[in-house]
Design an enzyme around this catalytic site. Structure first.
Site, PDB file in Angstrom:
ATOM      1  N   TYR A 143       9.331  -4.873 -11.158  1.00 25.73           N
ATOM      2  CA  TYR A 143       8.719  -5.946 -11.835  1.00 25.73           C
ATOM      3  C   TYR A 143      10.025  -6.869 -12.467  1.00 25.73           C
ATOM      4  O   TYR A 143      10.115  -7.920 -12.174  1.00 25.73           O
ATOM      5  CB  TYR A 143       7.661  -5.724 -12.700  1.00 25.73           C
ATOM      6  CG  TYR A 143       6.420  -4.928 -12.255  1.00 25.73           C
ATOM      7  CD1 TYR A 143       5.682  -5.916 -11.623  1.00 25.73           C
ATOM      8  CD2 TYR A 143       6.132  -3.773 -12.235  1.00 25.73           C
ATOM      9  CE1 TYR A 143       4.263  -5.619 -11.085  1.00 25.73           C
ATOM     10  CE2 TYR A 143       4.949  -3.130 -11.657  1.00 25.73           C
ATOM     11  CZ  TYR A 143       4.077  -3.907 -11.136  1.00 25.73           C
ATOM     12  OH  TYR A 143       2.932  -3.603 -10.583  1.00 25.73           O
ATOM     13  N   ASN A 159      -2.524 -13.265  -6.375  1.00 26.13           N
ATOM     14  CA  ASN A 159      -1.942 -13.359  -4.959  1.00 26.13           C
ATOM     15  C   ASN A 159      -2.978 -13.943  -4.091  1.00 26.13           C
ATOM     16  O   ASN A 159      -3.899 -13.169  -3.488  1.00 26.13           O
ATOM     17  CB  ASN A 159      -1.321 -12.156  -4.618  1.00 26.13           C
ATOM     18  CG  ASN A 159      -0.714 -12.138  -3.246  1.00 26.13           C
ATOM     19  OD1 ASN A 159      -0.700 -13.084  -2.624  1.00 26.13           O
ATOM     20  ND2 ASN A 159      -0.027 -10.945  -2.646  1.00 26.13           N
ATOM     21  N   CYS A 195       2.797  -8.077  -2.583  1.00 21.06           N
ATOM     22  CA  CYS A 195       2.865  -7.947  -4.083  1.00 21.06           C
ATOM     23  C   CYS A 195       2.744  -6.423  -4.264  1.00 21.06           C
ATOM     24  O   CYS A 195       3.219  -5.774  -5.200  1.00 21.06           O
ATOM     25  CB  CYS A 195       1.882  -8.571  -4.909  1.00 21.06           C
ATOM     26  SG  CYS A 195       0.103  -8.364  -4.506  1.00 21.06           S
ATOM     27  N   HIS A 196       2.152  -5.600  -3.183  1.00 22.38           N
ATOM     28  CA  HIS A 196       2.128  -4.261  -3.384  1.00 22.38           C
ATOM     29  C   HIS A 196       3.432  -3.479  -3.342  1.00 22.38           C
ATOM     30  O   HIS A 196       3.695  -2.399  -3.574  1.00 22.38           O
ATOM     31  CB  HIS A 196       1.527  -3.786  -2.382  1.00 22.38           C
ATOM     32  CG  HIS A 196       1.793  -4.025  -0.945  1.00 22.38           C
ATOM     33  ND1 HIS A 196       1.379  -4.970  -0.328  1.00 22.38           N
ATOM     34  CD2 HIS A 196       2.573  -3.362   0.177  1.00 22.38           C
ATOM     35  CE1 HIS A 196       2.034  -5.140   0.967  1.00 22.38           C
ATOM     36  NE2 HIS A 196       2.803  -4.014   1.284  1.00 22.38           N
ATOM     37  N   GLU A 244       3.655   2.015   4.993  1.00 23.82           N
ATOM     38  CA  GLU A 244       4.765   1.111   5.024  1.00 23.82           C
ATOM     39  C   GLU A 244       6.137   1.941   5.601  1.00 23.82           C
ATOM     40  O   GLU A 244       6.887   1.673   6.494  1.00 23.82           O
ATOM     41  CB  GLU A 244       4.936  -0.116   4.309  1.00 23.82           C
ATOM     42  CG  GLU A 244       4.045  -1.094   4.504  1.00 23.82           C
ATOM     43  CD  GLU A 244       4.494  -2.264   3.356  1.00 23.82           C
ATOM     44  OE1 GLU A 244       5.473  -2.453   2.956  1.00 23.82           O
ATOM     45  OE2 GLU A 244       3.733  -3.398   3.594  1.00 23.82           O
TER      46      GLU A 244
END
Length: 135
Positions: free
Chosen positions: A67, A89, A97-98, A125
């Site tokens: 962050y 978002n 944003c994850h 991912e």
């Protein structure tokens, strides 16, 4: 939550639920994960804090930043504004944003889908980044 996002970004649009749109976005998600790039042609400049979303789109598939790193990269807003941009978002998953986590490497808060979802999508991912996955 969609009405909150609409209000946050001051969008003058109708929220539509449509099976055709569901199918369209399902295909776009498959494309996102297959090609590891954003398949949507979205003009995010009409959204509040769009600079935050532009920066999120630069985070490589399967990688994360903190962050505080996002805050430094954007360099324009107060920290709480960065958090608000993440919370509202307008294109969850497509604007990743994850991929923003705490400095200590732990999962921070993630709304509206929760920490468990964030952990799963990050793991997914990374798995796809590290090995060839075919739909």
């Amino acid at each position: 939550h969609l009405n909150k996002i609409k209000g946050f970004h001051d969008l003058n649009a109708e929220i539509v639920f449509d099976k055709g749109l569901d199918k369209y976005f399902e295909e776009k998600l498959k494309e996102l994960f297959r090609f590891r790039r954003n398949p949507l042609n979205i003009d995010i400049r009409k959204y509040r804090y769009y600079e935050v979303y532009e920066e999120l789109l630069k985070i490589p598939f399967g990688e994360t930043i903190s962050y505080s790193e996002l805050y430094k990269r954007v360099g324009k807003y107060k920290f709480f504004e960065i958090i608000m941009a993440l919370k509202y978002n307008p294109f969850i998953i497509f604007i990743p944003c994850h991929r923003v986590i705490r400095k200590d490497g732990k999962i921070g808060g993630y709304t509206p889908l929760g920490k468990e979802f964030k952990e799963k999508i990050l793991k997914f991912e990374k798995m796809m980044r590290d090995q060839r996955y075919d739909w």
